[in-house]
Design an enzyme around this catalytic site. Structure first.
Site, PDB file in Angstrom:
ATOM      1  CG  ASP A  69      -3.606   2.414   8.356  1.00  0.00           C
ATOM      2  OD1 ASP A  69      -2.487   2.255   7.878  1.00  0.00           O
ATOM      3  OD2 ASP A  69      -3.845   3.145   9.321  1.00  0.00           O
ATOM      4  CB  THR A 102       0.879   0.531  10.366  1.00  0.00           C
ATOM      5  OG1 THR A 102      -0.014   0.491   9.266  1.00  0.00           O
ATOM      6  CG2 THR A 102       1.316   1.950  10.578  1.00  0.00           C
ATOM      7  CB  THR A 103      -0.008  -4.214   7.915  1.00  0.00           C
ATOM      8  OG1 THR A 103      -0.967  -3.196   7.697  1.00  0.00           O
ATOM      9  CG2 THR A 103      -0.690  -5.525   8.104  1.00  0.00           C
ATOM     10  CG  ASP A 400      -0.816   4.834   5.016  1.00  0.00           C
ATOM     11  OD1 ASP A 400      -0.957   5.576   5.998  1.00  0.00           O
ATOM     12  OD2 ASP A 400      -0.998   3.609   5.052  1.00  0.00           O
TER      13      ASP A 400
END
Length: 535
Positions: A69, A102-103, A400
């Site tokens: 994550d 988020t990446t 997530d």
């Protein structure tokens, strides 16, 4: 640092202790900043997509975290550089707002800065680059809305939601049982969702984990799971149609607030004291019984005497239950939290169809399940796994998935994943750049190139030839005018993401592009960095 001189030629100081400060200005400052941000983005690039790698981070006190994550990786990395910290903030804000992607947002920001560096070297002013990026991001977001699809779901037909959650989970360690976990996440969100207001309170979903068992044993409990057991081993392990008294007052004699001292100099006095305590306990237990409670859940402890009395009076009890858990139990059972024994009345009791204690494997660990509640608006996802790290990572992955399901209930538009949305936006921005006079068109083309870096990273992580794969898909999209074609990471044999069921939420994608552009504009506008010297 430049010195200034007065009219007599004497130097005077403008900055305090300027000889101890280092200063980078102009193009050098921008390049140094871009370098730092690119370094952070490069770390995350390999974690993108279903074939992305995991990172192992060790904290100062020896705790090991293995995760995929983006936000967690950057949080644990303890970035020192100020611009690096901006990237950490960027992924954190994506995590807070959307929960997923988020990446991708950091990879996109790194790609935008990489492209900006080339333009700055050509002598284009950073403000013009930033303005071009702003125009391009507006265009890209508009184009996303055009290629988005709305899909309808109902509490009985949850398949579309499950498919989208599966896309989120496919890039995590838990990808092998993504179907089961996606269904759990969707059912949990629908259990607590208010579909009329399109609102979901994720605080009502409690995620508990216990080492042991296998990942497939993860279950959704319509109720609360508390990591406690009955206070006395001989109390009943299962209570049907329980009426629960939820107390925040301790089962013990009252203590005077002031300093006090009791002198006991004879056996009679000791006996009297014991009797007084006993009648006090009796009174407490009687008040609970009179209210009709069949189970007491207490925030504080109680000593052995109270425990023994409760056991004899046939009133099962649980002690040392945390405040958050108490609130959730109160929400689930429809009870009220009672601060004093005198205030206990039958209407303040919570109701649950079944309260049972469950033991796990050969260990002595027991947990309390409170199920079939009067108000099933609070649910628990109970995770099992081989080791602690696995459970922690599953918690993050499920968070997530829960966020994605929540976003879909808020706004049920989706775009297709696998880099297809980025390729489509890149082509739209490229086409629009031709119509723009002035220097901004170069920045817009650079934005289009940066968008291509996301599918390129996906292809690279999947072991495909990045440039060949990307150009092939792009040409196919251009020829068929089909925005659903992306990178076939899992080797299914088709590039059509619609057939592969790879979806992402529209608001998540929009947020990625807007946030990345904002941060890049901010970094490009910095042209002077003054830092105190390191000691």
């Amino acid at each position: 640092m430049a010195l200034a001189f007065d009219e007599y030629g004497r130097p005077f100081i403008i900055l305090r202790e300027q000889e101890q400060k280092s200063r980078v200005r102009g193009l050098d400052a921008q390049k140094a900043n871009i370098m730092a941000a690119k370094a952070v983005a490069r770390i995350l690039r390999t974690s993108l997509g279903p074939k992305g790698m995991d990172k192992m981070l060790q904290s100062g006190d020896g705790d090991v975290t293995i995760t995929n994550d983006g936000a967690t990786i950057l949080e644990q990395m303890e970035v020192e550089n100020q611009i690096g910290k901006l990237m950490v903030e960027l992924s954190r804000s994506q995590d807070y707002e959307i929960g997923d992607g988020t990446t991708g947002v950091v990879v996109l920001a790194g790609a935008l800065l990489e492209q900006a560096e080339v333009l700055l070297e050509r002598g284009i002013h950073p403000i013009r680059v930033a303005e071009g990026y702003e125009m391009a991001s507006k265009l890209a977001v508009e184009h996303l809305s055009k290629i988005a699809h709305k899909f309808n779901f109902s509490p009985s037909d949850i398949e579309p939601l499950v498919q989208t959650c599966m896309t989120t989970l496919s890039s995590k360690i838990v990808g092998r049982c993504k179907r089961a976990l996606a269904e759990i996440a969707v059912k949990a969100v629908l259990a607590v969702a208010d579909l009329e207001r399109k609102d979901v309170n994720l605080d009502l979903i409690k995620v508990e984990g216990k080492v042991g068992g296998k990942l497939e044993d993860t279950e959704l409990v319509y109720g609360i799971v508390v990591d406690k057991d009955m206070s006395h081993p001989q109390m009943p392990k299962e209570i049907k149609n329980a009426k629960i008294a939820i107390l925040t007052c301790p089962f013990e004699p009252p203590k005077p607030k002031t300093k006090h001292k009791v002198d006991i100099d004879s056996v009679e006095k000791f006996e009297a004291l014991r009797e007084a305590e006993k009648t006090y306990f009796d009174e407490m237990v009687k008040q609970c019984k009179d209210a009709g409670a069949t189970l007491v859940i207490c925030q504080w402890g109680f000593d052995d005497e109270a425990n023994h009395l409760l056991m004899h009076r046939g009133l099962p009890a649980v002690r040392w239950v945390g405040g958050v858990e108490l609130e959730l139990i109160a929400i689930a059972t429809g009870g009220r939290i009672v601060p004093r024994f005198q205030e206990l009345t039958p209407d303040k009791l919570g109701k649950a169809g079944l309260v049972r204690e469950k033991a796990f494997g050969t260990t002595k660990d027991r947990m309390l399940y409170i199920e079939q509640c009067a108000n099933s608006r609070a649910v628990t996802i109970f995770i099992r796994g081989g080791n602690k790290m696995m459970i922690e990572e599953t918690k993050r992955s499920l968070h997530d998935a829960l966020c994605v399901a929540r976003n879909l209930i808020r706004d049920n538009s989706i775009v297709y994943g696998g880099g297809s949305a980025e390729i489509s936006c890149s082509m739209a921005v490229e086409a629009a750049a031709d119509k723009i006079p002035g220097v901004e068109q170069y920045a817009m083309r650079a934005f289009a190139d940066a968008l291509d870096m996301v599918p390129m990273a996906l292809a690279e992580n999947s072991g495909l030839q990045p440039i060949n794969t990307l150009t092939a898909v792009k040409a196919q999209q251009y020829k068929e005018q089909n925005p659903h074609l992306g990178i076939d990471c899992n080797d299914v044999g088709t590039n059509n993401m619609r057939e592969q069921n790879v979806f992402e939420t529209l608001i998540g994608k929009k947020q990625q592009m807007l946030l990345a552009t904002q941060v890049v504009k901010m970094i490009l506008k910095i042209d002077d960095v003054i830092t105190p010297a390191a000691y």
